[in-house]
Motif scaffolding. Structure first.
Motif, PDB file in Angstrom:
ATOM      1  N   ILE A 101      87.152  20.927  10.396  1.00  0.00           N
ATOM      2  CA  ILE A 101      87.752  19.614  10.212  1.00  0.00           C
ATOM      3  C   ILE A 101      87.549  19.194   8.772  1.00  0.00           C
ATOM      4  CG2 ILE A 101      87.656  17.198  10.895  1.00  0.00           C
ATOM      5  CD1 ILE A 101      86.363  18.306  13.546  1.00  0.00           C
ATOM      6  N   ALA A 102      88.618  18.804   8.108  1.00  0.00           N
ATOM      7  CA  ALA A 102      88.498  18.305   6.738  1.00  0.00           C
ATOM      8  C   ALA A 102      89.284  17.015   6.620  1.00  0.00           C
ATOM      9  CB  ALA A 102      89.015  19.335   5.744  1.00  0.00           C
ATOM     10  N   PRO A 103      88.678  15.985   6.036  1.00  0.00           N
ATOM     11  CA  PRO A 103      89.421  14.742   5.833  1.00  0.00           C
ATOM     12  C   PRO A 103      90.504  14.937   4.770  1.00  0.00           C
ATOM     13  CG  PRO A 103      87.092  14.497   5.225  1.00  0.00           C
ATOM     14  CD  PRO A 103      87.323  15.929   5.498  1.00  0.00           C
ATOM     15  N   ARG A 106      89.679  14.555   1.134  1.00  0.00           N
ATOM     16  CA  ARG A 106      88.915  15.576   0.410  1.00  0.00           C
ATOM     17  C   ARG A 106      89.717  16.847   0.173  1.00  0.00           C
ATOM     18  NH1 ARG A 106      83.606  14.105  -0.301  1.00  0.00           N
ATOM     19  NH2 ARG A 106      83.283  12.054   0.571  1.00  0.00           N
ATOM     20  N   ALA A 131      87.063  20.895  -2.049  1.00  0.00           N
ATOM     21  CA  ALA A 131      86.287  21.232  -3.242  1.00  0.00           C
ATOM     22  C   ALA A 131      85.147  22.185  -2.918  1.00  0.00           C
ATOM     23  CB  ALA A 131      85.726  19.972  -3.881  1.00  0.00           C
ATOM     24  N   SER A 132      84.894  22.426  -1.647  1.00  0.00           N
ATOM     25  CA  SER A 132      83.847  23.358  -1.268  1.00  0.00           C
ATOM     26  C   SER A 132      84.420  24.752  -1.115  1.00  0.00           C
ATOM     27  CB  SER A 132      83.212  22.929   0.044  1.00  0.00           C
ATOM     28  OG  SER A 132      82.397  23.967   0.542  1.00  0.00           O
ATOM     29  N   THR A 166      85.478  15.302  -4.587  1.00  0.00           N
ATOM     30  CA  THR A 166      84.223  16.037  -4.455  1.00  0.00           C
ATOM     31  C   THR A 166      83.200  15.113  -3.855  1.00  0.00           C
ATOM     32  OG1 THR A 166      83.511  15.457  -6.681  1.00  0.00           O
ATOM     33  CG2 THR A 166      84.694  17.522  -6.398  1.00  0.00           C
TER      34      THR A 166
ATOM     35  N   ALA B 455      78.612  13.278   0.642  1.00  0.00           N
ATOM     36  CA  ALA B 455      78.941  14.520  -0.059  1.00  0.00           C
ATOM     37  C   ALA B 455      79.527  15.558   0.892  1.00  0.00           C
ATOM     38  CB  ALA B 455      77.701  15.086  -0.738  1.00  0.00           C
ATOM     39  N   VAL B 456      79.491  15.254   2.191  1.00  0.00           N
ATOM     40  CA  VAL B 456      80.044  16.188   3.183  1.00  0.00           C
ATOM     41  C   VAL B 456      81.561  16.085   3.130  1.00  0.00           C
ATOM     42  CG1 VAL B 456      80.184  16.770   5.611  1.00  0.00           C
ATOM     43  CG2 VAL B 456      78.033  15.955   4.655  1.00  0.00           C
ATOM     44  N   ILE B 457      82.228  17.199   2.797  1.00  0.00           N
ATOM     45  CA  ILE B 457      83.676  17.113   2.674  1.00  0.00           C
ATOM     46  C   ILE B 457      84.374  17.914   3.757  1.00  0.00           C
ATOM     47  CG2 ILE B 457      83.610  16.664   0.218  1.00  0.00           C
ATOM     48  CD1 ILE B 457      84.183  19.489  -0.317  1.00  0.00           C
ATOM     49  N   GLY B 458      83.689  18.145   4.853  1.00  0.00           N
ATOM     50  CA  GLY B 458      84.329  18.815   5.975  1.00  0.00           C
ATOM     51  C   GLY B 458      83.279  19.399   6.900  1.00  0.00           C
ATOM     52  N   TRP B 459      83.704  19.685   8.123  1.00  0.00           N
ATOM     53  CA  TRP B 459      82.786  20.290   9.090  1.00  0.00           C
ATOM     54  C   TRP B 459      83.362  21.600   9.582  1.00  0.00           C
ATOM     55  CZ3 TRP B 459      78.232  18.016   9.341  1.00  0.00           C
ATOM     56  CH2 TRP B 459      78.135  16.633   9.117  1.00  0.00           C
ATOM     57  N   THR B 478      80.305  21.299   4.867  1.00  0.00           N
ATOM     58  CA  THR B 478      80.746  21.879   3.604  1.00  0.00           C
ATOM     59  C   THR B 478      80.657  20.809   2.528  1.00  0.00           C
ATOM     60  OG1 THR B 478      83.056  21.310   3.919  1.00  0.00           O
ATOM     61  CG2 THR B 478      82.332  23.415   4.785  1.00  0.00           C
ATOM     62  N   THR B 479      80.335  21.253   1.319  1.00  0.00           N
ATOM     63  CA  THR B 479      80.154  20.314   0.229  1.00  0.00           C
ATOM     64  C   THR B 479      80.534  20.989  -1.080  1.00  0.00           C
ATOM     65  OG1 THR B 479      78.563  18.884  -0.879  1.00  0.00           O
ATOM     66  CG2 THR B 479      77.737  20.944  -0.021  1.00  0.00           C
ATOM     67  N   ALA B 480      80.727  20.189  -2.119  1.00  0.00           N
ATOM     68  CA  ALA B 480      81.176  20.768  -3.385  1.00  0.00           C
ATOM     69  C   ALA B 480      80.014  21.260  -4.227  1.00  0.00           C
ATOM     70  CB  ALA B 480      81.979  19.730  -4.165  1.00  0.00           C
TER      71      ALA B 480
END
Lengths: 166, 514
Positions: A101-103, A106, A131-132, A166, B455-459, B478-480
């Motif tokens: 799941i990604a917003p 982001r 960005a990850s 980010t 800072a969490v930009i997704g699961w 997930t994070t940058a």
């Protein structure tokens, strides 16, 4: 479904039914490649006993047959996707499954790609990156029209958010 | 504290001109560095030729060395750089002229490094990091500014209030009403060196020495057995019974590792100091011979990691690493710039980590355990791995003719595995406190990640077949920054969803089952 246990539902949309053939073809290519060393071994080992060759060959045949019969159907039941106004949600895998799941806020890039095998079955895949480096959401086996639509939708929505994500 | 640019050292910068050179003292350093880079070819040539025919190798080596020195000189004359209000530019290359341009607002870290040679000549190397993690040629490297110029450049690039970023003077007005510009968060105490032997960084050193040594021996065709010391010690060991010999050799390895690790600790972390600068940066200085100074913008900081390798944990030590975007992930004890605290007493580490993120809670809060099924999984996995080892031993005995005792001793891995599993199960845990997601796992290296929830930009919610049967799942944020993904392994499925929902409100709600 008890009341107090909260769980995620699967994403809304299935991928195209043709994706099953796409996965079959892809796996078939892999299994064919695995046949090459066996053939080389067969000819290189000219006057050895044939029994080990046959055992390995039989193993290859059984594994390939089971994999090709089971994997695409199973994957087709698992692979799903959904894009809302605020998030992208995918479900992939077969033995091991993964939900991502990604917003939308982001999301950094939205890619659509058609490899040779995908073109054969008139399919496309869509990759949504954040960005990850660990979080790309990949949707395989979409019908081309669906993929184009999804990319267009996501691009518009991503364009409306601000910040460097980010 | 003034941050104005020294006019004599660094001419004023305008849009067209303003190209500066490295310090002329680099004319003395570059050739030596080139020679050092050529040292293996040189040795190979020398040795190779000597053992074949005559003494011609000397001339070849001289030629190669001469070319190296010439290249070193050329590097000074072909490298120039300038800093404009918007960009940092570096020009280099003799045949292929290359201009590297980095926008100043993309600069995330500035590293100032001086090795022994640099320090003899009062020089420093400045590396400007742009945040492309783990890539070679990442950003701009200026090898050889005078130490003062490096310090100025460093301030010029990072320590400027955001409001002053635009004007075109290139220099920075001294900040008004400076209270204390820098607060020291941690400084190395000599007593911490006692943790040195437990870092095992010396094992790497021993491996490297052994590797180079065996290569040299191979290439030079020296018969080791003829060297007196080696000969005597092998004879001595042969005369002992096998267990004694093994004990002696292990003792020697342990001793050398301890010595190498401790020297490594002193070399890397001597004079270590972590401070917070008022302009919103964290500053790390360290090093005995090679000094290194790293600056991290706090707005790039996404969290911290408390890492406790098994041996270090056994003696009550821990180290602290930064999780930040644009910062290379550290490998080993000293690679990369992410070390916020070298191996130190655990209490100090917890305290420093808490002060870095401005909240002591995430580092001390009691974690939510993952329950008996997660624990069982640790044991089944250890058991499976042990079984595989035993089967491999059996295969060696049956197919490769290894002696039977290898098979009979192999089951010893099972109790070891059980101990490991026990410890791994004890490590597992997670928590959500304030704005921080906390996850702890691992045994050989137990890590406690503290990641800011925004800072969490997704699961990623991954579930293997075995996990599905146990009702467990692995929740990955997930994070940058840092390692890009931080996992909460083997957490009960419902708890994973609860954590993810609480950490990032409003994201998962739309996907919940009725």
């Amino acid at each position: 479904m008890t009341v107090d246990v909260v769980r995620l539902r699967p994403p809304m949309h299935r991928v195209s039914p043709r994706a099953r053939w796409y996965w079959t073809a892809k796996a078939a290519v892999l299994w064919t490649v695995l046949l090459v060393p066996q053939v080389i071994w067969w000819f290189a080992d000219g006057d050895g006993a044939r029994l080990p060759h046959l055992i390995v060959g039989a193993g290859w045949l059984v594994l390939a047959a089971v994999h090709l019969a089971v994997m695409p159907q199973w994957r087709y039941r698992v692979h799903r996707w959904e894009a809302t106004d605020t998030a992208v949600y995918t479900q992939t895998g077969w033995l091991s499954q993964e939900r991502r799941i990604a917003p939308i806020s982001r999301v950094q890039t939205v890619d659509s790609e058609r490899g040779p095998i995908e073109q054969l079955f008139k399919l496309a895949n869509v990759t949504v990156t954040t960005a990850s480096a660990a979080g790309p959401l990949k949707i395989q086996g979409l019908a081309v029209a669906d993929a184009d639509q999804l990319v267009a939708d996501l691009t518009t929505r991503v364009g409306q958010t601000v910040g460097d994500a980010t | 504290m003034t941050t104005a640019v020294d006019a004599g050292e660094e001419p004023a910068v305008d849009a067209d001109a303003g190209w500066r050179r490295l310090s002329p003292r680099m004319l003395a350093v570059h050739p030596v560095m080139e020679l050092r880079r050529l040292i293996f070819p040189l040795i190979a040539v020398l040795i190779g030729f000597r053992s074949d025919d005559g003494a011609d190798g000397g001339w070849w080596a001289l030629g190669i060395g001469g070319i190296g020195i010439a290249l070193g000189f050329l590097r000074y004359f072909t490298t120039s750089f300038r800093i404009t209000p918007a960009h940092v530019q570096v020009r280099r290359g003799l045949v292929r002229r290359r201009t590297l341009t980095v926008p100043r607002d993309r600069i995330r870290t500035v590293d100032v490094t001086s090795n022994v040679l640099h320090r003899i000549f009062g020089l420093a190397q400045v590396t400007v990091g742009t945040g492309q993690t783990d890539k070679k040629n990442d950003g701009v490297k200026l090898d050889g500014l005078s130490a003062a110029a490096a310090e100025n450049l460093h301030r010029e690039l990072l320590h400027r209030p955001p409001a002053e970023a635009a004007p075109g003077t290139g220099s920075v007005v001294p900040p008004p009403a400076a209270a204390t510009p820098e607060t020291v968060l941690a400084a190395l105490r000599p007593a911490w060196v006692r943790y040195g032997p437990f870092t095992l960084s010396g094992l790497v050193a021993i491996g490297v020495v052994f590797g180079i040594g065996s290569r040299l021996v191979n290439e030079s065709h020296v018969d080791l057995a003829k060297i007196g010391l080696v000969h005597d010690s092998t004879v001595y060991l042969r005369e002992r019974p096998l267990p004694v010999a093994i004990l002696l050799v292990s003792a020697a390895v342990v001793m050398f590792t301890a010595i190498a690790s401790t020297s490594g600790y002193i070399l890397t972390f001597w004079n270590f100091r972590l401070s917070r600068h008022r302009s919103g940066t964290l500053h790390v200085r360290r090093g005995l011979l090679t000094t290194r100074s790293t600056t991290i913008e706090e707005r790039r900081l996404r969290g911290v990691e408390l890492s406790e390798p098994l041996l270090l944990r056994a003696v009550g030590g821990a180290r602290v690493l930064a999780i930040a975007t644009g910062l290379r992930v550290g490998r080993g004890a000293d690679r990369g710039g992410s070390v916020l605290l070298p191996p130190a007493p655990r209490g100090v580490a917890v305290d420093v980590a808490g002060r870095v993120i401005g909240d002591a809670d995430p580092l001390t809060v009691a974690l939510i355990r993952h329950g008996p099924r997660a624990r069982l999984r640790r044991f089944t996995r250890a058991g499976t791995a042990g079984l595989v080892v035993i089967l491999i031993a059996l295969a060696f005995v049956l197919l490769a003719g290894a002696p039977w005792w290898t098979f009979w001793t192999a089951p010893a891995v099972l109790p070891l595995g059980a101990l490991l599993a026990q410890d791994r199960a004890a490590s597992l845990g997670h928590a959500l406190t304030g704005d921080w997601l906390v996850s702890r796992h691992g045994s050989l290296v137990r890590r406690r990640y503290v990641l800011r929830t925004d800072a969490v930009i997704g699961w990623n919610i991954a579930t293997s077949v075995f996990q599905r049967r146990a009702g467990l799942t692995t929740l990955v944020a997930t994070t940058a920054g840092g390692q890009q993904h931080y996992a909460v392994p083997d957490v009960p499925a419902a708890e994973a969803i609860r954590t993810a929902r609480a950490a990032v409100p409003g994201l998962l709600e739309q996907f919940l089952a009725d």
